[in-house]
Design a protein around this motif. Structure first.
Motif, PDB file in Angstrom:
ATOM      1  N   ASP A   1       0.832  -1.207   0.000  1.00 39.17           N
ATOM      2  CA  ASP A   1       0.000   0.000   0.000  1.00 39.17           C
ATOM      3  C   ASP A   1       0.868   1.260   0.000  1.00 39.17           C
TER       4      ASP A   1
ATOM      5  N   ASP B   1       1.295   4.176  -3.002  1.00 38.78           N
ATOM      6  CA  ASP B   1       1.196   5.630  -2.798  1.00 38.78           C
ATOM      7  C   ASP B   1       2.462   6.343  -3.282  1.00 38.78           C
TER       8      ASP B   1
ATOM      9  N   THR C   1       5.007  10.918   1.869  1.00 37.90           N
ATOM     10  CA  THR C   1       3.853  10.017   1.841  1.00 37.90           C
ATOM     11  C   THR C   1       3.485   9.570   3.249  1.00 37.90           C
TER      12      THR C   1
ATOM     13  N   GLY D   1       0.044  10.861   5.552  1.00 34.87           N
ATOM     14  CA  GLY D   1      -0.978   9.857   5.846  1.00 34.87           C
ATOM     15  C   GLY D   1      -1.714  10.099   7.139  1.00 34.87           C
TER      16      GLY D   1
END
Length: 580
Positions: free
Chosen positions: A105, A109, A170, A174
């Motif tokens: 995941d 991203d 990233t 989040g």
């Protein structure tokens, strides 16, 4: 091979313990335990001049980082990488920047791709090319350390820094950035490699705590050195925190010169803060390091200064730490009642403030000294309490130390097999966390246990390994302790010449670095050897010197051992009145 088997393979090849400690874990990790690759790496290091002949063995010249992995291992990875298309290669490069293990995941991203497309590509990299492998859920890992290193090293430095920046952005984008230890460490790691380390300052404490609890010292120390250099302009408090954590890892690795170097930074930053609390921490750690470099006078001075500063700051945590350390120093001088009193003071403070790790450490220390002051009945119960507390706190280093004390007590109570099982538990922890100095003490005590079982060759083998390891980590206190035990075992089995050599070496070392307890053991051992080999005048002179030293130490257990040896010697001479 498991790590322990790889270590034995390297030991067979190079012989010298210092070289074993420097090579075994890196070669195991780079070769994934494959013995053929380990052998190739050793051969390559010899050919490149990084490993040179030193007596019967081999010594490492210079840092290992400068010695490349053998070409045949990298060539194999290179062939596989050459078969990838651009998309597969870019995916693999982004994954390598995230780490040896990575989450699909997060990779999606970072790469800006749909998750399903990325998972298809990873499946192809796993089935067709065997470069990655699923690790459960959405997690993946590279198929081997050499694969991971080859991919990461193939990325140009500029692109690598950009990738690290994207990964950091990233993670921070989040939500909840840095709230957990793993997240804080990941931010620190990627921001350091993206040349944006100053942005990690808000997460530094949590990141350092996570590193301390999660990583082997041989990895953590080089990483923290990078972070330390990258944060050279950070506030003094942040720099102090990094230096103190680095000190802890160098303590596990027993790299005393590096400890003193980072402590100089710690003291400079503590002084810059101008507060007694931070200065107390720096002084206490300096005292601890001096205690293990055979400089007891310096250690005592630093520890007393740390205690005064902690009390000035009303810092009960570091007051307890300083008292505990003063107990260690008293114990090393053979002043057992003083050591017990200091440790009781430290224990009371640690209980008062809820310092569970410290409480376990003080209980363990008290359990170690109580038999020497005539209170041995309490020792085993204290050790059980210390072990439970330490496991609850998750402190693996102290758990290892408690297992060592417990095993030694069991051996002394003639429960030798139980003791050996505890030693095995402790040695496994030492290797897991990279605590080389503790491992040496464990091997020393294992040798003593085998001697009690009458397995003299196994006893000598363990003690010789301990001696080599003490010398490798520059611990003269442990070295002379090992020499006296070796001497005693050799004397017990009639090898008087080698026994005398060990006792004389221990005596010379004890005179150089101080410590009456080791002086007593060496003098007593030499007296016994002299008597058994017919040098009776020398024997009685040495026995008398031992008793004079014990007048200062005031240990009933030690004095009992000397009087018992003197009684045996008198009985052997037929002087029954003197023996009685």
């Amino acid at each position: 091979l498991p790590f322990a088997a790889t270590e034995e393979l390297v030991r067979t090849l190079v012989l010298h313990e210092r070289t074993v400690r420097a090579l075994a874990r890196p070669l195991h990790e780079r070769g994934d335990g494959n013995p053929a690759i380990v052998l190739e790496m050793v051969a390559h290091l010899k050919q490149a001049g990084a490993l040179v002949a030193d007596g019967p063995g081999l010594a490492l010249e210079g840092p290992l980082d400068e010695a490349a992995v053998p070409r045949n291992a990298r060539d194999l990875v290179g062939l596989k990488l050459g078969r990838l298309d651009d998309g597969e290669r870019e995916t693999l490069e982004a994954a390598a920047v995230i780490g040896y293990e990575f989450d699909a995941d997060l990779l999606a991203d970072v790469a800006g791709e749909q998750r399903i497309q990325l998972l298809k590509r990873l499946a192809a990299l796993e089935r067709k090319h065997r470069l990655v492998a699923g690790a459960g859920g959405s997690a993946f890992r590279f198929a081997g350390r050499q694969v991971y290193e080859a991919v990461y090293d193939s990325i140009t430095p500029a692109l690598r820094a950009e990738y690290h920046a994207v990964v950091a952005d990233t993670i921070s984008g989040g939500g909840g950035a840095g709230e957990g230890g793993a997240s804080a460490y990941a931010l620190l790691y990627h921001l350091v490699h993206a040349d944006r380390a100053e942005e990690a300052e808000p997460y530094l404490e949590k990141a350092l705590e996570y590193v301390g609890a999660s990583f082997h010292a041989s990895y953590a120390a080089p990483f923290l050195e990078k972070a330390n250099a990258a944060l050279a302009g950070a506030p003094a408090g942040k720099r102090l925190a990094i230096a103190m954590k680095l000190w802890g890892f160098y303590e596990r690795l027993a790299r005393r010169a590096d400890q003193l170097r980072v402590l100089a930074q710690a003291r400079e930053n503590a002084d810059a803060l101008g507060e007694p609390g931070p200065r107390a921490r720096a002084y206490a750690c300096m005292a601890h390091t001096y205690a293990f470099t055979g400089e007891p006078a310096k250690a005592e001075t630093e520890a007393q200064a740390a205690l005064a500063l902690a009390r000035e700051a009303k810092d009960r945590l570091w007051e307890g730490n300083a008292l505990h350390l003063l107990g260690v120093l008293a114990f090393r001088r053979g002043e057992y009642p003083v050591a017990a009193a200091r440790w009781r003071e430290a224990l009371a403070i640690r209980k008062e403030i809820g310092d569970r790790r410290g409480e376990g450490s003080s209980l363990q220390a008290l359990a170690n000294v109580l038999p020497l002051v005539g209170e041995g009945a309490q020792a085993l119960g204290m050790m059980d309490s210390a072990l439970a507390i330490t496991r609850e706190a998750g402190d693996r280093a102290v758990e290892c130390s408690i297992l060592n004390t417990m095993a030694t007590f069991l051996v002394g109570s003639q429960r030798v097999e139980e003791g050996l099982a505890r030693f095995d538990e402790a040695i496994a922890i030492c290797r897991e966390i990279g605590a080389a100095n503790q491992e040496a003490y464990l091997l020393l005590n294992v040798g003593n246990a085998y001697a009690i079982l009458g397995q003299v060759e196994r006893a000598k083998e363990s003690l010789d390994r301990a001696l080599g390891l003490f010398r490798a980590v520059d611990n003269p206190v442990g070295e002379m302790d090992c020499l006296t035990r070796l001497g005693r075992i050799l004397a017990d089995f009639g090898e008087y010449g080698p026994a005398r050599e060990r006792f004389e070496a221990a005596l010379a070392l004890a005179r150089r670095v101080g410590g009456k307890a080791n002086l007593i053991r060496a003098e007593r051992g030499l007296a016994t050897v002299a008597h058994r080999t017919g040098a009776r005048d020398e024997a009685w002179e040495r026995f008398a010197q031992t008793l004079r030293l014990e007048d200062d130490v005031k240990s009933p257990v030690s004095r009992h051992m000397t009087l018992s040896a003197m009684a045996t010697a008198a009985f052997d001479e037929g002087d029954h009145a003197r023996a009685a």
